[in-house]
Design a protein around this motif. Structure first.
Motif, mmCIF file in Angstrom:
data_model
loop_
_atom_site.group_PDB
_atom_site.id
_atom_site.type_symbol
_atom_site.label_atom_id
_atom_site.label_comp_id
_atom_site.label_asym_id
_atom_site.label_seq_id
_atom_site.Cartn_x
_atom_site.Cartn_y
_atom_site.Cartn_z
ATOM 1 N N ASN A 28 0.872 -1.181 0.000
ATOM 2 C CA ASN A 28 0.000 0.000 0.000
ATOM 3 C C ASN A 28 0.908 1.230 0.000
ATOM 4 O OD1 ASN A 28 0.688 0.695 2.714
ATOM 5 N ND2 ASN A 28 -0.867 -0.712 3.514
ATOM 6 N N LEU A 31 3.337 1.493 2.932
ATOM 7 C CA LEU A 31 4.424 0.503 2.917
ATOM 8 C C LEU A 31 5.471 0.856 1.865
ATOM 9 C CD1 LEU A 31 2.247 -2.743 3.302
ATOM 10 C CD2 LEU A 31 3.727 -1.705 5.036
ATOM 11 N N PHE A 129 -10.028 -4.458 7.050
ATOM 12 C CA PHE A 129 -8.894 -4.087 7.915
ATOM 13 C C PHE A 129 -9.264 -4.395 9.362
ATOM 14 C CE2 PHE A 129 -6.033 -0.804 5.605
ATOM 15 C CZ PHE A 129 -6.080 -1.529 4.431
ATOM 16 N N ARG A 132 -7.533 -2.148 12.378
ATOM 17 C CA ARG A 132 -8.003 -0.759 12.522
ATOM 18 C C ARG A 132 -9.410 -0.709 13.118
ATOM 19 N NH1 ARG A 132 -5.281 2.603 7.466
ATOM 20 N NH2 ARG A 132 -3.304 1.498 7.596
ATOM 21 N N ALA A 164 -6.901 -8.187 6.275
ATOM 22 C CA ALA A 164 -5.754 -7.270 6.291
ATOM 23 C C ALA A 164 -5.695 -6.527 7.626
ATOM 24 C CB ALA A 164 -5.876 -6.277 5.138
ATOM 25 N N SER A 165 -4.630 -5.742 7.776
ATOM 26 C CA SER A 165 -4.396 -5.030 9.037
ATOM 27 C C SER A 165 -4.336 -6.020 10.203
ATOM 28 C CB SER A 165 -5.495 -3.972 9.259
ATOM 29 O OG SER A 165 -5.247 -3.185 10.393
ATOM 30 N N ARG A 167 -2.086 -7.699 13.072
ATOM 31 C CA ARG A 167 -0.891 -7.269 13.836
ATOM 32 C C ARG A 167 -0.345 -8.345 14.765
ATOM 33 N NH1 ARG A 167 -3.783 -2.096 14.922
ATOM 34 N NH2 ARG A 167 -3.761 -0.955 12.973
ATOM 35 N N THR A 184 -3.259 -11.405 4.895
ATOM 36 C CA THR A 184 -2.025 -10.697 4.548
ATOM 37 C C THR A 184 -1.392 -10.229 5.846
ATOM 38 O OG1 THR A 184 -0.914 -9.144 3.108
ATOM 39 C CG2 THR A 184 -3.024 -8.386 4.031
HETATM 40 O O1 G3P Z 1 -2.996 -4.521 4.473
HETATM 41 C C1 G3P Z 1 -3.349 -3.332 5.099
HETATM 42 C C2 G3P Z 1 -2.404 -3.055 6.192
HETATM 43 O O2 G3P Z 1 -1.147 -2.742 5.677
HETATM 44 C C3 G3P Z 1 -2.836 -2.040 7.145
HETATM 45 O O3 G3P Z 1 -2.289 -2.419 8.344
HETATM 46 O O4 G3P Z 1 -1.516 -2.151 10.631
HETATM 47 O O5 G3P Z 1 -1.557 -0.174 9.066
HETATM 48 O O6 G3P Z 1 -3.678 -1.124 9.954
HETATM 49 P P1 G3P Z 1 -2.262 -1.398 9.569
#
Ligand code: G3P
Length: 218
Positions: A28, A31, A129, A132, A164-165, A167, A184
């Protein structure tokens, strides 16, 4: 469940690709910014390093801009998946790109209705996500389960649920239990999946006992 790595760091991607357990990559703009590299160069390297799909996100927010950027990104490699945001213009671009035969990842999904729209627009992947949502006191895993149920209710909705998102390692287990097609995962979390203290202690004991036998296998 497929494992994608959520990074644009080519060294991390190459290291994980060597395990043979990596099914794809998601990137993204945040990143990409961390790498300090030009997006097109970084994307070309990533696509060469993995056999699977590599999500590359458009930066435009209007339909025409997204379509123009998608053309450039898709030209970089055959395994590029175009990533668009969950907006009306993003959904329009998703529809148009899927009609062209391109694979599309619709990102920044925070509700089941958004996921329903993306599937109807022909998305290959929907990216809820979860982290988040957890950040604001909602439940990201509940969203994965809801989307799974909705998609399973209709044969015509073939979009894959790409959690996604993520952690933590616990979240990987939770999205698998909830029926995600893909997770992911940041490189550090992916590497942590293998760790268990009892594995380390058990291996240490086996090796000590084996050494005491004085035997070799080869
Ligand atoms: O794939 C989406 C991811 O990169 C967002 O992760 O931890 O920034 O919410 P984060």
């Amino acid at each position: 469940m497929k494992f994608f790595v959520d990074t644009a760091d080519i060294d991390e991607i190459r290291e994980l690709a060597e395990t043979g357990l990596l099914d794809g990559v998601t990137t993204n703009p945040s990143l990409v910014a961390k790498t300090g590299r030009h997006f097109r160069d970084a994307l070309a390297d990533i696509c060469a390093a993995v056999d699977g799909p590599v999500s590359a996100e458009v930066a435009a927010t209007d339909f025409d801009g997204m379509m123009a950027e998608a053309e450039v990104l898709a030209g970089i490699a055959d395994n590029v998946v175009i990533k668009v945001p969950l907006t009306w213009d993003g959904l329009k671009a998703c529809r148009a790109l899927s009609i062209q035969g391109r694979r599309v990842n619709v990102t920044l999904c925070f509700s089941a209705n958004q996921a329903l729209l993306a599937a109807k627009a022909g998305a290959t992947y929907i990216s809820p996500f979860i982290g988040r949502l957890d950040d604001i006191g909602a439940d990201g895993i509940d969203l994965i389960a809801e989307i799974r149920t909705i998609y399973d209710n209709y044969d015509a909705l073939t979009t894959e649920v790409l959690a996604a998102s993520i952690r933590t390692p616990v979240s990987v287990k939770q999205v698998a239990l909830a029926g995600a097609d893909v997770a992911t995962i940041p490189p550090g979390v992916l590497k942590a999946l293998v760790k268990h203290p009892l594995t380390d202690i058990g291996l240490e004991r086996f090796l000590a006992d084996w050494k005491a036998t004085g035997q070799t296998i080869v």
